[in-house]
Design a protein around this motif. Structure first.
Motif, short mmCIF file in Angstrom:
data_model
loop_
_atom_site.label_atom_id
_atom_site.label_comp_id
_atom_site.label_asym_id
_atom_site.label_seq_id
_atom_site.Cartn_x
_atom_site.Cartn_y
_atom_site.Cartn_z
N THR A 110 -10.52 9.94 4.03
CA THR A 110 -9.96 9.38 5.27
C THR A 110 -11.03 9.18 6.35
O THR A 110 -11.86 10.07 6.57
CB THR A 110 -8.85 10.31 5.79
OG1 THR A 110 -7.80 10.33 4.82
CG2 THR A 110 -8.29 9.83 7.12
N CYS A 161 1.90 5.83 4.53
CA CYS A 161 1.64 4.55 5.21
C CYS A 161 1.85 3.46 4.17
O CYS A 161 1.24 3.50 3.09
CB CYS A 161 0.21 4.51 5.74
SG CYS A 161 -0.12 5.76 7.01
N LYS A 208 -6.38 1.70 8.47
CA LYS A 208 -6.68 1.17 7.14
C LYS A 208 -5.74 0.01 6.83
O LYS A 208 -4.54 0.13 6.97
CB LYS A 208 -6.48 2.29 6.10
CG LYS A 208 -7.03 1.97 4.73
CD LYS A 208 -6.57 3.00 3.70
CE LYS A 208 -7.15 4.37 3.93
NZ LYS A 208 -6.73 5.33 2.88
N GLN A 253 -1.78 12.50 9.24
CA GLN A 253 -1.07 11.64 10.18
C GLN A 253 -0.30 10.52 9.46
O GLN A 253 0.10 9.54 10.08
CB GLN A 253 -2.02 11.05 11.23
CG GLN A 253 -3.04 10.06 10.69
CD GLN A 253 -3.93 9.49 11.80
OE1 GLN A 253 -3.74 9.76 12.97
NE2 GLN A 253 -4.91 8.69 11.40
N THR A 254 -0.10 10.67 8.16
CA THR A 254 0.59 9.63 7.40
C THR A 254 1.92 9.24 8.05
O THR A 254 2.61 10.09 8.64
CB THR A 254 0.80 10.10 5.94
OG1 THR A 254 1.14 8.98 5.15
CG2 THR A 254 1.85 11.18 5.80
N CYS A 308 -0.21 5.14 0.92
CA CYS A 308 -1.24 6.16 1.15
C CYS A 308 -0.63 7.31 1.95
O CYS A 308 -0.03 7.09 3.00
CB CYS A 308 -2.43 5.56 1.91
SG CYS A 308 -3.79 6.73 2.13
N ASN A 309 -0.74 8.51 1.42
CA ASN A 309 -0.23 9.68 2.14
C ASN A 309 -1.25 10.81 2.11
O ASN A 309 -0.90 11.98 2.14
CB ASN A 309 1.13 10.14 1.59
CG ASN A 309 1.04 10.59 0.14
OD1 ASN A 309 -0.02 10.54 -0.47
ND2 ASN A 309 2.15 11.03 -0.40
N GLN A 310 -2.54 10.43 2.04
CA GLN A 310 -3.55 11.46 1.81
C GLN A 310 -3.92 12.28 3.04
O GLN A 310 -4.55 13.33 2.91
CB GLN A 310 -4.81 10.83 1.21
CG GLN A 310 -5.62 9.96 2.15
CD GLN A 310 -6.89 9.41 1.49
OE1 GLN A 310 -7.10 9.57 0.30
NE2 GLN A 310 -7.74 8.79 2.28
N CYS A 311 -3.53 11.83 4.23
CA CYS A 311 -3.93 12.61 5.41
C CYS A 311 -2.72 13.10 6.20
O CYS A 311 -1.59 12.69 5.94
CB CYS A 311 -4.89 11.82 6.30
SG CYS A 311 -4.08 10.71 7.44
N GLY A 342 -2.31 1.52 7.74
CA GLY A 342 -2.53 2.94 7.99
C GLY A 342 -2.48 3.26 9.47
O GLY A 342 -2.93 2.47 10.30
N ILE A 343 -1.94 4.43 9.82
CA ILE A 343 -2.01 4.91 11.20
C ILE A 343 -3.49 5.00 11.59
O ILE A 343 -3.87 4.85 12.74
CB ILE A 343 -1.37 6.31 11.33
CG1 ILE A 343 0.06 6.33 10.78
CG2 ILE A 343 -1.43 6.85 12.76
CD1 ILE A 343 1.15 5.92 11.70
N CYS A 344 -4.35 5.25 10.59
CA CYS A 344 -5.79 5.36 10.83
C CYS A 344 -6.45 4.00 11.04
O CYS A 344 -7.62 3.93 11.40
CB CYS A 344 -6.46 6.04 9.63
SG CYS A 344 -6.24 5.11 8.09
N MET A 402 0.84 -1.19 0.00
CA MET A 402 0.00 0.00 0.00
C MET A 402 0.88 1.25 0.00
O MET A 402 2.03 1.21 0.44
CB MET A 402 -0.96 0.00 1.21
CG MET A 402 -0.33 0.24 2.57
SD MET A 402 -1.50 0.14 3.96
CE MET A 402 -2.21 1.78 4.01
FE1 SF4 Z 1 -3.77 6.99 4.44
FE2 SF4 Z 1 -4.78 6.26 6.82
FE3 SF4 Z 1 -2.14 6.61 6.47
FE4 SF4 Z 1 -3.83 8.69 6.48
S1 SF4 Z 1 -3.35 7.32 8.20
S2 SF4 Z 1 -2.13 8.37 5.07
S3 SF4 Z 1 -5.62 7.82 5.41
S4 SF4 Z 1 -3.44 5.03 5.50
#
Ligand code: SF4
Ligand code: FS2
Length: 545
Positions: A71, A15, A23, A8-9, A3-6, A19-21, A1
Motif C-alpha cells: 500500500t 475498495c 489507487k 482504510q479499505t 482490494c482490501n489489503q489495508c 482506492g481510498i488511497c 477492482m
Molecule cells: Fe487497497 Fe488502497 Fe483500498 Fe487500501 S485504500 S484497500 S490499498 S485500494
C-alpha cells in the motif's frame, strides 16, 4: 477492482471502484497481474533451488516487485507494465536454465504459462479479469489465510529489499519468499496455511535483523538526539519514507550547498544515527505522519524527496517540487532512478530554485534515538526501577498512522498511561503523541522512540532482553502491546510477534477486512489477540487492573 489489503479499505470491506488511497482500477489490476506473474517466477525459482540454480538478481527483483504492490508505494501504471514484462521474461529464461540443470517444475499453475498482453490497456484488462483476491480459494477461511500470508509476504519482501540495499542479504529469506509465493498457488489445508503464515512471521524476524544490521552497520547505533520541530532561514529539502541510504547520499551531496535537510514522517528517527547526525545541515523535522502530507507539504518551501511509502497524490500546489526514488512512484512525478550511487542533482537544483525558509521558527524539540543499543545500555537502571516499583508497567504503543478518527484512541492511550509506566513507541503511529512532554522516571524519559516501523526488530530485542534479565517469558513481563495497523509491513510484524508466541496484543483501530470470523477465532484461541476497546481508559483499566 477488489482490494482490501489495508486498514482504510472502503466501508471496512473492499475498495471496488477506486482506492481510498487513490489507487485506480487500472493500477489495482496491474498489481494483481504482477503478483500473479511473480508467482510464476517464484515457482521456477523454487524448483531452481533444488538443483542449485540460484540467481541473486532475480531474488532482489522478486522482492522489488512484491514490495511495489504494498500500500502507498507505487501508483504509476508504466512502472507496473515494465515489471510485468520483466517478470515473464525472467521466468522463461530461468525455466530454461533450471530444466537444463535437471530441475523439475512440477506445477500446473496458470502463473507458469501466463502470457502478458502487449499493451498497457490489455494488461489492465487481464488484471481485472483475474479477480485475483476472490479466487485465491473457494473457501473463505482458506482465502483469508492466503491473504494474510500474501500480505505478510509483501511486508517481508519490503524488509528484505530495504536490507539488500544496505548490503545485507540471506538466501534463506529469498528461498522462503519463493517457496511461499509458489505454494500459495496450490490447494492447501487450514493447518498448513496457519503454519505458513507463522513461518512468514518467523522469517521476517531474520529479514528485520538483516535490516537492523544494515542500518546500524552503515550509520552506527542511534543515540539520544534532540530534533528541532521548527526551522531556520536556508534553502531546504524534505525527505520522507524509510530509506537511510537515500538520505545519507543526499546529505553528502548537499554538503556546503547552503541547503538544510529536514525529515518528514518515518524519516524522523534517522536524526539519531551518528553517521547521519554528523552533518551540520541535517537540521530538523517537518510535519507529522503520512496521511497529513497533502496538508503539510504545500507549506514546505523547498524540494521534497520520497524514498519509500507512504505517498499520496501530490497536490498541484507542490507536485512540481516532488521527486520519488527507489520503488515509490506517482505518474508524472520526477523520479531519481538508479540502484548504486544516485545522482540527486535535480532535487538539489529544485531546492536552490525555491525560496526556502526565510525566518526562524521555534516549535520545540522531540527526542529520538532510543533503539535497542541505547535502551539496553541503561538496562540495569531499568531493571532496578522495575524491582523498586518505580516502573510499574511498559507499554509498546506503536504501528502505523492513518486518517480514521478512531485513531485518537492511541493519543488518549499515551496521555492516560499513568506516570509510573514507560511508553515505547515506533513507526508513524507515534505522530499522534510524539511531541508530548511525558516526563521521566529516574532520569529515563517515559516516552522512548525506538524508530521506524522498520525498527520493530529493535523493540523485539528490547523485550527479549528484559525477559532474559527477569528470567521469564516475554508474556510474563509487565509489558503490553497496543498496536495500530495500516498496511502490510504491520501485517508481517504481527505475524512475527505471533511466531514468537507473544499474546494479548491489542490491535486497532479496526481489525483487517481480510480476516474471517473463523480465522480470527484461531488467532484469539492461540494468541488472545483482541481489538482495542471503546476507550483507552477502559483498556488501561483492564491492563493495569
Ligand atoms: Fe487497497 Fe488502497 Fe483500498 Fe487500501 S485504500 S484497500 S490499498 S485500494
Ligand atoms: Fe507508516 Fe506508511 Fe512505516 Fe507504513 S509511512 S503506514 O506504509 O511503513 O509504517
Amino acid at each position: 477492482m477488489y482490494c482490501n489489503q489495508c486498514e482504510q479499505t472502503a466501508k471496512g470491506v473492499a475498495c471496488t471502484t477506486i482506492g481510498i488511497c487513490g489507487k485506480t482500477e487500472g493500477v489495482a489490476g496491474l498489481e494483481d497481474l504482477l503478483t500473479h506473474a511473480v508467482q510464476g517466477l517464484c515457482i521456477v525459482a523454487d524448483a531452481g533451488r533444488k538443483v542449485n540454480v540460484i540467481d541473486n538478481a532475480i531474488d532482489i527483483f522478486v522482492c522489488e516487485s512484491i514490495f511495489s504492490c504494498l500500500t502507498n508505494v507505487d501508483f504509476d501504471p508504466a512502472r507496473f507494465e515494465d515489471l510485468i514484462y520483466k517478470t515473464v521474461q525472467l521466468r522463461d529464461e530461468l525455466r530454461t536454465k533450471v530444466e537444463a540443470a535437471g530441475g523439475v517444475i512440477d506445477s500446473t499453475a496458470a502463473a507458469l504459462t501466463f502470457t502478458p498482453a502487449d499493451t498497457l490497456a490489455g494488461l489492465e484488462e487481464q488484471g481485472a479479469a483475474l479477480n485475483f483476491i476472490n479466487t485465491l480459494d473457494a473457501n473463505e477461511d482458506l482465502q483469508s489465510l492466503k491473504q494474510i500470508t500474501m500480505y505478510g509476504l509483501r511486508g517481508l519482501a519490503a524488509y528484505a529489499e530495504h536490507a539488500a540495499i544496505l548490503g545485507q542479504e540471506d538466501d534463506e529469506v529469498y528461498a522462503f519468499i519463493h517457496h511461499a509465493m509458489a505454494v500459495l498457488t496450490t490447494e492447501m489445508e487450514l493447518g498448513d496455511l496457519v503454519a505458513l503464515a507463522l513461518k512468514t512471521g518467523e522469517v521476517n524476524i531474520k529479514a528485520m535483523e538483516l535490516l537492523d544490521a544494515g542500518n546500524t552497520g552503515n550509520y552506527g547505533h542511534p543515540v539520544p538526539t534532540e530534533v528541532p520541530l521548527g526551522h531556520r532561514p536556508n534553502k531546504c529539502i524534505l525527505v520522507t519514507g524509510h530509506d537511510l541510504r537515500d538520505i545519507a547520499m543526499l546529505l553528502e551531496q548537499t554538503k556546503g550547498k547552503g541547503i538544510d535537510i529536514y525529515t518528514h514522517g518515518e524519516m524522523l528517527p534517522t536524526h539519531g544515527y551518528p553517521e547521519l547526525k554528523k552533518y551540520d545541515h541535517f537540521y530538523g523535522h517537518f510535519g507529522t505522519a503520512w496521511q497529513n502530507q497533502q496538508k503539510e507539504m504545500p507549506n514546505f518551501p523547498g524540494a521534497i524527496l520520497f524514498t519509500t511509502n507512504c505517498i499520496q497524490k501530490p497536490k498541484d500546489s507542490y507536485k512540481d517540487n516532488v521527486f520519488t526514488t527507489g520503488l515509490v512512484g506517482w505518474p508524472d512525478v520526477k523520479h531519481v532512478a538508479g540502484s548504486g550511487e544516485k545522482d540527486f542533482s535535480a532535487v538539489i537544483e529544485k531546492a536552490l530554485a525555491l525560496p526556502g525558509f526565510t525566518d526562524t521558527v521555534d516549535n520545540g524539540t522531540v527526542m529520538v534515538g532510543f533503539a535497542r543499543n541505547t535502551v539496553l545500555g541503561v538496562a540495569d537502571k531499568v531493571i532496578d526501577a522495575v524491582k523498586s516499583k518505580a516502573i510499574r508497567h511498559f507499554f509498546l504503543v506503536g504501528g502505523c498512522d492513518g486518517a480514521k478518527p478512531g485513531r485518537n484512541y492511541f493519543t488518549e492511550m499515551a496521555e492516560q498511561i499513568p506516570q509510573d509506566c514507560m511508553i515505547l513507541t515506533l513507526a508513524c503511529g507515534k505522530f499522534r503523541f510524539f511531541d508530548k512532554k511525558l516526563g521521566d522516571i529516574g532520569g529515563i524519559p517515559r516516552l522512548l522512540d525506538v524508530g521506524q516501523c522498520n525498527d520493530a526488530y529493535s523493540a523485539i530485542q528490547i523485550a527479549v532482553a528484559l525477559a532474559g534479565a527477569f528470567e521469564c517469558g516475554v508474556n510474563d513481563l509487565p509489558l503490553s502491546f497496543v498496536l495500530s495497523w495500516y498496511e502490510q509491513k504491520a501485517v508481517v510484524i504481527l505475524l512475527s510477534l505471533f511466531s514468537l508466541g507473544i499474546k494479548d496484543i491489542r490491535l486497532g483501530p479496526s481489525l483487517p477486512a481480510f480476516v474471517t470470523p473463523n480465522v480470527l477465532n484461531v488467532l484469539v484461541e492461540n494468541f488472545n489477540v483482541m481489538p482495542i476497546g471503546e476507550t483507552a481508559a477502559d483498556d488501561l483499566k483492564a491492563i493495569l487492573g
